[in-house]
Design a protein around this motif. Structure first.
Motif, PDB file in Angstrom:
ATOM      1  N   GLY A   1      31.171  50.366  30.766  1.00  0.00           N
ATOM      2  CA  GLY A   1      29.852  50.168  30.113  1.00  0.00           C
ATOM      3  C   GLY A   1      30.185  50.525  28.606  1.00  0.00           C
ATOM      4  O   GLY A   1      30.896  51.092  28.225  1.00  0.00           O
ATOM      5  N   GLY A   2      28.914  50.234  28.081  1.00  0.00           N
ATOM      6  CA  GLY A   2      28.791  50.581  26.432  1.00  0.00           C
ATOM      7  C   GLY A   2      28.438  49.323  25.718  1.00  0.00           C
ATOM      8  O   GLY A   2      28.406  48.305  26.209  1.00  0.00           O
ATOM      9  N   GLN A   3      28.007  49.704  24.509  1.00  0.00           N
ATOM     10  CA  GLN A   3      27.397  48.714  23.770  1.00  0.00           C
ATOM     11  C   GLN A   3      28.357  47.375  23.405  1.00  0.00           C
ATOM     12  O   GLN A   3      29.319  47.554  23.075  1.00  0.00           O
ATOM     13  N   GLY A   4      27.875  46.309  23.608  1.00  0.00           N
ATOM     14  CA  GLY A   4      28.730  45.226  23.674  1.00  0.00           C
ATOM     15  C   GLY A   4      29.559  44.855  24.708  1.00  0.00           C
ATOM     16  O   GLY A   4      30.369  43.793  24.598  1.00  0.00           O
ATOM     17  N   TYR A   5      29.522  45.854  25.906  1.00  0.00           N
ATOM     18  CA  TYR A   5      30.472  45.584  26.835  1.00  0.00           C
ATOM     19  C   TYR A   5      30.112  44.445  27.795  1.00  0.00           C
ATOM     20  O   TYR A   5      28.841  44.709  28.277  1.00  0.00           O
ATOM     21  N   SER A   6      30.840  43.712  28.344  1.00  0.00           N
ATOM     22  CA  SER A   6      30.336  42.528  29.467  1.00  0.00           C
ATOM     23  C   SER A   6      31.081  42.554  30.495  1.00  0.00           C
ATOM     24  O   SER A   6      31.100  41.491  31.289  1.00  0.00           O
ATOM     25  N   GLY A   7      32.170  43.375  30.895  1.00  0.00           N
ATOM     26  CA  GLY A   7      33.155  43.438  32.002  1.00  0.00           C
ATOM     27  C   GLY A   7      32.403  44.257  33.140  1.00  0.00           C
ATOM     28  O   GLY A   7      31.039  44.184  33.196  1.00  0.00           O
ATOM     29  N   CYS A   8      33.355  44.635  34.196  1.00  0.00           N
ATOM     30  CA  CYS A   8      33.050  45.302  35.275  1.00  0.00           C
ATOM     31  C   CYS A   8      32.201  46.417  35.185  1.00  0.00           C
ATOM     32  O   CYS A   8      32.711  47.130  34.472  1.00  0.00           O
ATOM     33  N   THR A   9      30.931  46.714  35.726  1.00  0.00           N
ATOM     34  CA  THR A   9      30.387  47.811  35.630  1.00  0.00           C
ATOM     35  C   THR A   9      30.299  49.081  36.847  1.00  0.00           C
ATOM     36  O   THR A   9      29.703  49.900  36.968  1.00  0.00           O
TER      37      THR A   9
END
Length: 324
Positions: free
Chosen positions: A296-304
């Motif tokens: 996770g994190g700002q701008g992250y779009s990968g697996c959560t």
């Protein structure tokens, strides 16, 4: 006097740390898979003990992730290195701090890339090592110079005769700026999980890791700050069908030169499909990030989603969260 000596040592350590880096992303035939199928090291520190199991895939990197990146035999994959996690900017060197050395890539045939521990034999399919410029060694051409010239990317062909099946692909930089003493060479490596299709033939013989390197090997314990007439790249020779790149040739005409992060080939807008065994979309139960991988994190779009027993925790809010 004591404070002056302390300041000198501190400055030297800071200089060394400034070059620490991680192989993080993977492209397949110009399509950006990001970090979906990598066993992400827990930090950007090197491995210096060649007799440790960490020499396989870096500290913590023996844990598998849920995804495998699909690759056809004969395809070109592009490994990508940067200094900080999730940072793909080209304004900074991929590996700085005068961390000169070779770039090598290995394959290991395994039954299941998500579970393999790296103990199966490894064989070298790519090397970008050293060539002389008639200067001292750290002024010569090195694989790391080519890596930096290409925004941290290096094109690596999967040999045409690679048998179908699961593999670990191990990308390696050996930084030699402090290698004049035993244990001074710094190994930066990451392992990617691949599923190869369309191949045939037999698996080449390989070497064990640890076991392939000795701290006293001439390419590992070496003073690159003196003029060199030759350099012996550590590990086995590149297999027949692999690629030996001439250091100093900078970027090839492939993805390393033309691909822009997040967009596939420049101008195409191609997005990476979901790799086998995982998903490119956050929150999908089919994906599972291993310990220390980003979730996770700002701008992250990968697996959560984190692997069983792990929790996604913010370590630098709101910019970065990882599984722990």
């Amino acid at each position: 006097m004591k404070s002056t000596a302390y300041a000198i040592v501190s400055a030297a350590l800071a200089f060394q740390a400034s070059g620490h880096s991680i192989f993080q992303q993977l492209w397949v035939d110009g399509v950006d898979y990001g970090s979906q199928c990598i066993r992400m090291p827990p930090n950007n520190n090197p491995v210096t003990n060649v007799n440790s199991n960490d020499i396989r895939c870096n500290v913590g990197g023996t844990r598998g992730v849920g995804a495998k990146c699909p690759v056809k035999a004969g395809s070109t994959v592009t490994v990508e290195m940067h200094a900080q996690p999730n940072d793909r900017k080209c304004s900074s060197e991929a590996i700085g701090g005068a961390h000169y050395g070779p770039v090598n890539v290995y394959l290991s045939k395994v039954s299941d890339a998500t579970k393999a521990d790296g103990s199966a034999p490894w064989y070298k399919i790519f090397a970008d090592s050293w060539s002389s410029k008639g200067s001292v060694g750290d002024g010569d051409n090195w694989g790391t110079n080519d890596l930096n010239a290409c925004c941290g990317k290096m094109d690596v062909k999967i040999p045409d005769n690679t048998p179908s099946g699961d593999y670990l692909l191990r990308a390696e930089v050996i930084a030699l700026h402090t290698a004049g003493q035993s244990g001074g060479a710094q190994f930066y490596m990451s392992c990617y999980q691949l599923s190869v299709t369309g191949g045939s033939g037999s698996v080449p013989s390989g070497v064990s890791l640890p076991g392939a390197f000795k701290a006293s090997d001439p390419g590992i314990q070496v003073n690159i700050h003196a003029k060199m007439s030759t350099y012996v790249n550590p590990g086995p020779a590149v297999i027949a069908g692999g690629i030996t790149k001439t250091a100093g040739s900078t970027c090839s005409s492939g993805c390393a030169k033309t691909c822009a992060a997040g967009s596939g080939p420049v101008g195409t807008g191609i997005a990476a499909p979901a790799p086998s065994g995982g998903s490119s979309s956050g929150g999908d139960s089919a994906c599972a990030q291993a310990a220390f991988q980003q979730c996770g994190g700002q701008g992250y779009s990968g697996c959560t989603t984190c692997a069983e027993g792990l929790t996604c925790k913010a370590v630098s809010p709101p910019y970065y969260s990882q599984c722990s």
